[in-house]
Design an enzyme around this catalytic site. Structure first.
Site, PDB file in Angstrom:
ATOM      1  CB  SER A  69       1.259 -10.029 -13.761  1.00 33.62           C
ATOM      2  OG  SER A  69       0.142  -9.225 -13.417  1.00 33.62           O
ATOM      3  N   GLY A  70       2.151  -8.029 -11.192  1.00 35.66           N
ATOM      4  CA  GLY A  70       1.698  -7.584  -9.884  1.00 35.66           C
ATOM      5  C   GLY A  70       0.207  -7.800  -9.692  1.00 35.66           C
ATOM      6  CG  LEU A  71      -4.158  -7.675 -12.127  1.00 30.40           C
ATOM      7  CD1 LEU A  71      -5.020  -7.071 -11.030  1.00 30.40           C
ATOM      8  CD2 LEU A  71      -4.655  -7.255 -13.507  1.00 30.40           C
ATOM      9  CG  ASP A  81      -2.199  -4.463  -8.840  1.00 30.17           C
ATOM     10  OD1 ASP A  81      -1.146  -4.660  -8.196  1.00 30.17           O
ATOM     11  OD2 ASP A  81      -2.209  -4.074 -10.026  1.00 30.17           O
ATOM     12  CG  ASP A 108       3.923  -5.265 -12.291  1.00 27.16           C
ATOM     13  OD1 ASP A 108       4.417  -4.155 -11.998  1.00 27.16           O
ATOM     14  OD2 ASP A 108       2.697  -5.444 -12.447  1.00 27.16           O
ATOM     15  CG  ASP A 110       3.269  -2.975  -7.731  1.00 31.21           C
ATOM     16  OD1 ASP A 110       2.848  -3.274  -8.850  1.00 31.21           O
ATOM     17  OD2 ASP A 110       2.907  -3.568  -6.699  1.00 31.21           O
ATOM     18  CD  GLU A 137       3.120   1.202 -11.260  1.00 30.77           C
ATOM     19  OE1 GLU A 137       2.121   1.857 -10.879  1.00 30.77           O
ATOM     20  OE2 GLU A 137       3.040   0.040 -11.689  1.00 30.77           O
ATOM     21  CE  LYS A 143      -0.355  -0.813  -9.252  1.00 34.76           C
ATOM     22  NZ  LYS A 143       0.586  -1.802  -9.845  1.00 34.76           N
ATOM     23  CG  ASN A 145      -4.577  -2.345 -12.087  1.00 26.85           C
ATOM     24  OD1 ASN A 145      -5.139  -2.063 -13.134  1.00 26.85           O
ATOM     25  ND2 ASN A 145      -3.794  -3.405 -11.986  1.00 26.85           N
ATOM     26  CB  SER A 146      -2.277   1.249 -15.180  1.00 31.14           C
ATOM     27  OG  SER A 146      -1.054   1.416 -14.518  1.00 31.14           O
ATOM     28  NE  ARG A 182       3.126   0.029 -15.400  1.00 32.45           N
ATOM     29  CZ  ARG A 182       2.333  -0.954 -14.985  1.00 32.45           C
ATOM     30  NH1 ARG A 182       2.853  -2.145 -14.730  1.00 32.45           N
ATOM     31  NH2 ARG A 182       1.041  -0.754 -14.812  1.00 32.45           N
ATOM     32  CG  HIS A 213       0.553   0.686 -18.951  1.00 37.44           C
ATOM     33  ND1 HIS A 213      -0.044  -0.153 -19.862  1.00 37.44           N
ATOM     34  CD2 HIS A 213       0.118   0.262 -17.726  1.00 37.44           C
ATOM     35  CE1 HIS A 213      -0.768  -1.057 -19.238  1.00 37.44           C
ATOM     36  NE2 HIS A 213      -0.691  -0.825 -17.937  1.00 37.44           N
TER      37      HIS A 213
END
Length: 328
Positions: A69-71, A81, A108, A110, A137, A143, A145-146, A182, A213
């Site tokens: 996970s990037g986060l 992130d 991940d 990004d 993504e 990026k 964070n979503s 993504r 997502h």
């Protein structure tokens, strides 16, 4: 170019027979195992990890694959992130993860850390480190964070993003390395039509799977997408915000893979917060020691036994001092 593609395929077939870069799995390459998971008729799961230790714990728990996970990686590095950690720093982390587990790892990645050129170079470097795939993504670098509230989520140009996916696929050397596209259209507020259009562009460009997502508290976005997608490629979801939806529903609507995206990092942070606060308050370890794993368990997770066995095999046995003197 066609001949080069054939030679690459023959090399990796031979590598698979030799167990090269397999990381376990009965000799099957990790890339092949990830591809099989994505294409399976059964619902599969990837569990988040963010360093070598958590990757090993994920494998011991029984999962078949790891979500890097990037986060979580940025959080354990103490940064946001927002691509504050460089792609080479992320690469260092996932290399330790790949060394610590035999499971396939999906990174991940990004936005691919830049344009097509950054993304295709990343793919080569991930292959060299035994990582099975990357997820890119369709947003802009750096990026956002979503799951952040009240933040704009600008999307990349649809054609430029598709060409980035194409560049990644054309520059991988292992034919089973997986590139996941993504889709952030729901996150950005664009809706179903845009999500479907972007997904179709990505699959045409060569994406091996689509990650859809959504940050709604229900699965309505995912269900709508699946009704119209017609199984054009495997679909991956991340139910962090709609965690109350029964997993059986995802299986019923045809989702390929579920990612449990950040819970090991969040669980670790909670445990460290509570432990640090208790030790600070009590100025003692008496009520903490029973709540944490023994040091011996840490040594086991580090595979200290392997080093001991290796030392016995590769270091000369020690002789008494008088015997050493006789041999001189």
């Amino acid at each position: 170019m066609f001949l080069s593609s054939i030679l690459r395929k023959q090399f990796w077939q031979h590598a698979g027979r030799r167990g090269l870069a397999s990381g376990g799995g009965g000799g099957q390459r990790r890339t092949s195992r990830l591809r099989a998971m994505l294409q399976s008729q059964d619902l599969c799961f990837l569990m988040e990890a963010h360093n070598g230790l958590s990757a090993r714990i994920v494998e011991e728990a029984g999962f078949g694959g790891v979500w890097a996970s990037g986060l979580s990686i940025s959080a354990q590095l103490g940064v946001r992130d927002s691509n504050e950690a460089s792609w080479t720093q992320v690469l260092d982390v996932v290399e330790f993860m790949a060394d610590a587990t035999t499971l396939p790892i999906l990174l991940d990645a990004d936005t691919g850390y830049g344009n097509f050129n950054n993304a295709r170079r990343l793919v080569r470097k991930l292959e060299q480190r035994g990582v099975a795939g990357c997820c890119i993504e369709d947003k802009l670098f750096p990026k956002t964070n979503s799951l952040l509230d009240d933040r704009t989520q600008p999307l990349a140009d649809i054609k430029e993003f598709a060409l980035k996916i194409q560049a990644c696929k054309e520059h991988q050397t292992d034919p089973d390395f997986c590139v996941v596209a993504r889709m952030e259209a729901f996150i950005a507020g664009w809706g179903l039509e845009e999500a479907l259009k972007r997904a179709e562009y990505s699959v045409t460009a060569g994406a091996d799977a689509i990650l859809v997502h959504s940050k709604k508290s229900d699965s309505s976005d995912i269900e709508a997408f699946m009704r119209h997608w017609n199984n054009k490629a495997p679909v991956i979801i991340v139910p962090t915000k709609y965690y109350t939806v029964p997993t059986g529903k995802f299986r019923k609507i045809g989702v390929s893979t579920v990612i449990w995206a950040n819970h090991n990092m969040r669980a670790s942070a909670k445990a460290m917060q509570e432990t640090s606060a208790k030790i600070f308050k009590e100025q003692s370890l008496a009520n903490v020691e029973i709540e944490v794993i023994p040091v011996k368990e840490v040594f086991r997770l580090q595979r200290e036994h392997e080093l001991k066995e290796a030392e016995e095999r590769y270091l000369p046995s020690e002789k008494p001092a008088d015997e050493q003197n006789k041999s001189i």
